[in-house]
Design a protein around this motif. Structure first.
Motif, PDB file in Angstrom:
ATOM      1  N   ASP A 181       0.810  -1.220   0.000  1.00  0.00           N
ATOM      2  CA  ASP A 181       0.000   0.000   0.000  1.00  0.00           C
ATOM      3  C   ASP A 181       0.845   1.272   0.000  1.00  0.00           C
ATOM      4  O   ASP A 181       0.508   2.238  -0.692  1.00  0.00           O
ATOM      5  CB  ASP A 181      -0.933   0.034   1.215  1.00  0.00           C
ATOM      6  CG  ASP A 181      -1.959  -1.079   1.211  1.00  0.00           C
ATOM      7  OD1 ASP A 181      -2.224  -1.657   0.134  1.00  0.00           O
ATOM      8  OD2 ASP A 181      -2.495  -1.383   2.291  1.00  0.00           O
ATOM      9  N   PHE A 182       1.916   1.288   0.772  1.00  0.00           N
ATOM     10  CA  PHE A 182       2.753   2.491   0.849  1.00  0.00           C
ATOM     11  C   PHE A 182       3.412   2.777  -0.491  1.00  0.00           C
ATOM     12  O   PHE A 182       3.453   3.921  -0.951  1.00  0.00           O
ATOM     13  CB  PHE A 182       3.830   2.353   1.927  1.00  0.00           C
ATOM     14  CG  PHE A 182       3.312   2.270   3.331  1.00  0.00           C
ATOM     15  CD1 PHE A 182       2.191   2.955   3.736  1.00  0.00           C
ATOM     16  CD2 PHE A 182       3.978   1.495   4.268  1.00  0.00           C
ATOM     17  CE1 PHE A 182       1.718   2.878   5.036  1.00  0.00           C
ATOM     18  CE2 PHE A 182       3.523   1.415   5.582  1.00  0.00           C
ATOM     19  CZ  PHE A 182       2.390   2.103   5.956  1.00  0.00           C
ATOM     20  N   THR A 183       3.923   1.751  -1.132  1.00  0.00           N
ATOM     21  CA  THR A 183       4.586   1.906  -2.422  1.00  0.00           C
ATOM     22  C   THR A 183       3.606   2.448  -3.461  1.00  0.00           C
ATOM     23  O   THR A 183       3.925   3.389  -4.196  1.00  0.00           O
ATOM     24  CB  THR A 183       5.182   0.568  -2.885  1.00  0.00           C
ATOM     25  OG1 THR A 183       6.076   0.083  -1.888  1.00  0.00           O
ATOM     26  CG2 THR A 183       5.923   0.719  -4.198  1.00  0.00           C
ATOM     27  N   VAL A 184       2.430   1.877  -3.509  1.00  0.00           N
ATOM     28  CA  VAL A 184       1.412   2.310  -4.466  1.00  0.00           C
ATOM     29  C   VAL A 184       1.015   3.758  -4.194  1.00  0.00           C
ATOM     30  O   VAL A 184       0.902   4.567  -5.125  1.00  0.00           O
ATOM     31  CB  VAL A 184       0.174   1.380  -4.422  1.00  0.00           C
ATOM     32  CG1 VAL A 184      -0.984   1.958  -5.215  1.00  0.00           C
ATOM     33  CG2 VAL A 184       0.542   0.001  -4.929  1.00  0.00           C
ATOM     34  N   TRP A 185       0.811   4.122  -2.932  1.00  0.00           N
ATOM     35  CA  TRP A 185       0.398   5.486  -2.597  1.00  0.00           C
ATOM     36  C   TRP A 185       1.473   6.491  -2.983  1.00  0.00           C
ATOM     37  O   TRP A 185       1.168   7.543  -3.551  1.00  0.00           O
ATOM     38  CB  TRP A 185       0.077   5.586  -1.106  1.00  0.00           C
ATOM     39  CG  TRP A 185      -0.475   6.914  -0.704  1.00  0.00           C
ATOM     40  CD1 TRP A 185      -1.727   7.402  -0.964  1.00  0.00           C
ATOM     41  CD2 TRP A 185       0.206   7.932   0.031  1.00  0.00           C
ATOM     42  NE1 TRP A 185      -1.857   8.660  -0.431  1.00  0.00           N
ATOM     43  CE2 TRP A 185      -0.693   9.010   0.190  1.00  0.00           C
ATOM     44  CE3 TRP A 185       1.474   8.045   0.581  1.00  0.00           C
ATOM     45  CZ2 TRP A 185      -0.366  10.183   0.869  1.00  0.00           C
ATOM     46  CZ3 TRP A 185       1.812   9.208   1.259  1.00  0.00           C
ATOM     47  CH2 TRP A 185       0.900  10.258   1.399  1.00  0.00           C
ATOM     48  N   CYS A 186       2.725   6.179  -2.693  1.00  0.00           N
ATOM     49  CA  CYS A 186       3.817   7.091  -3.047  1.00  0.00           C
ATOM     50  C   CYS A 186       3.870   7.309  -4.551  1.00  0.00           C
ATOM     51  O   CYS A 186       4.088   8.435  -5.017  1.00  0.00           O
ATOM     52  CB  CYS A 186       5.158   6.544  -2.552  1.00  0.00           C
ATOM     53  SG  CYS A 186       5.319   6.548  -0.763  1.00  0.00           S
ATOM     54  N   SER A 187       3.651   6.263  -5.286  1.00  0.00           N
ATOM     55  CA  SER A 187       3.704   6.343  -6.737  1.00  0.00           C
ATOM     56  C   SER A 187       2.466   7.028  -7.321  1.00  0.00           C
ATOM     57  O   SER A 187       2.588   7.967  -8.103  1.00  0.00           O
ATOM     58  CB  SER A 187       3.843   4.937  -7.314  1.00  0.00           C
ATOM     59  OG  SER A 187       3.849   4.966  -8.711  1.00  0.00           O
ATOM     60  N   SER A 188       1.291   6.575  -6.937  1.00  0.00           N
ATOM     61  CA  SER A 188       0.071   7.063  -7.583  1.00  0.00           C
ATOM     62  C   SER A 188      -0.454   8.376  -7.007  1.00  0.00           C
ATOM     63  O   SER A 188      -0.820   9.267  -7.766  1.00  0.00           O
ATOM     64  CB  SER A 188      -1.026   5.998  -7.531  1.00  0.00           C
ATOM     65  OG  SER A 188      -1.391   5.726  -6.199  1.00  0.00           O
ATOM     66  N   ALA A 189      -0.480   8.509  -5.704  1.00  0.00           N
ATOM     67  CA  ALA A 189      -1.034   9.733  -5.105  1.00  0.00           C
ATOM     68  C   ALA A 189      -0.014  10.866  -5.050  1.00  0.00           C
ATOM     69  O   ALA A 189      -0.342  12.016  -5.323  1.00  0.00           O
ATOM     70  CB  ALA A 189      -1.560   9.442  -3.698  1.00  0.00           C
ATOM     71  N   LEU A 190       1.220  10.532  -4.698  1.00  0.00           N
ATOM     72  CA  LEU A 190       2.256  11.566  -4.573  1.00  0.00           C
ATOM     73  C   LEU A 190       3.043  11.773  -5.869  1.00  0.00           C
ATOM     74  O   LEU A 190       3.795  12.742  -5.979  1.00  0.00           O
ATOM     75  CB  LEU A 190       3.237  11.192  -3.456  1.00  0.00           C
ATOM     76  CG  LEU A 190       2.667  11.086  -2.050  1.00  0.00           C
ATOM     77  CD1 LEU A 190       3.763  10.669  -1.083  1.00  0.00           C
ATOM     78  CD2 LEU A 190       2.030  12.399  -1.611  1.00  0.00           C
ATOM     79  N   ASN A 191       2.905  10.837  -6.807  1.00  0.00           N
ATOM     80  CA  ASN A 191       3.686  10.887  -8.052  1.00  0.00           C
ATOM     81  C   ASN A 191       5.180  10.933  -7.772  1.00  0.00           C
ATOM     82  O   ASN A 191       5.929  11.636  -8.452  1.00  0.00           O
ATOM     83  CB  ASN A 191       3.262  12.075  -8.925  1.00  0.00           C
ATOM     84  CG  ASN A 191       1.839  11.963  -9.381  1.00  0.00           C
ATOM     85  OD1 ASN A 191       1.406  10.911  -9.814  1.00  0.00           O
ATOM     86  ND2 ASN A 191       1.097  13.050  -9.261  1.00  0.00           N
TER      87      ASN A 191
END
Length: 100
Positions: free
Chosen positions: A50-60
């Motif tokens: 979840d953290f990896t996905v959020w950093c990539s998708s939400a934070l770009n």
């Protein structure tokens, strides 16, 4: 770095049972929440990616996502996981802050 993300992009920290514990609306809030949340919640999200996905998708932020994924591969738990995650996020936050 402190500007709140739109509601759908905010990170919701949960227990393994799905109970909502806290929300992070920015990278700043994310780093603050990591310090206080139960280690089992951190482990739960780390195992799911979840953290990896959020950093990539939400934070770009692909660089932060890559660094978080490296932590996940180490399979840390408890305070070791918290420290590794916190150090990584703080380091990246400071790098980005220098660019502004």
């Amino acid at each position: 770095l402190r500007t709140p993300l739109p509601e759908p992009k905010r990170f919701v920290f949960r227990t393994p049972q799905g109970q909502s514990l806290a929300t992070a609306a920015s990278l700043w809030e994310f780093r603050e929440r990591i310090a206080d949340l139960p280690a089992r919640s951190l482990r739960f999200h780390m195992e799911r990616g979840d953290f990896t996905v959020w950093c990539s998708s939400a934070l770009n932020d692909e660089e932060l996502a890559r660094r978080v994924a490296r932590i996940a591969s180490r399979q840390l738990d408890g305070e070791a996981l918290r420290q590794a995650l916190l150090e990584t996020v703080v380091e990246r936050y400071e790098e980005l802050e220098m660019l502004i």
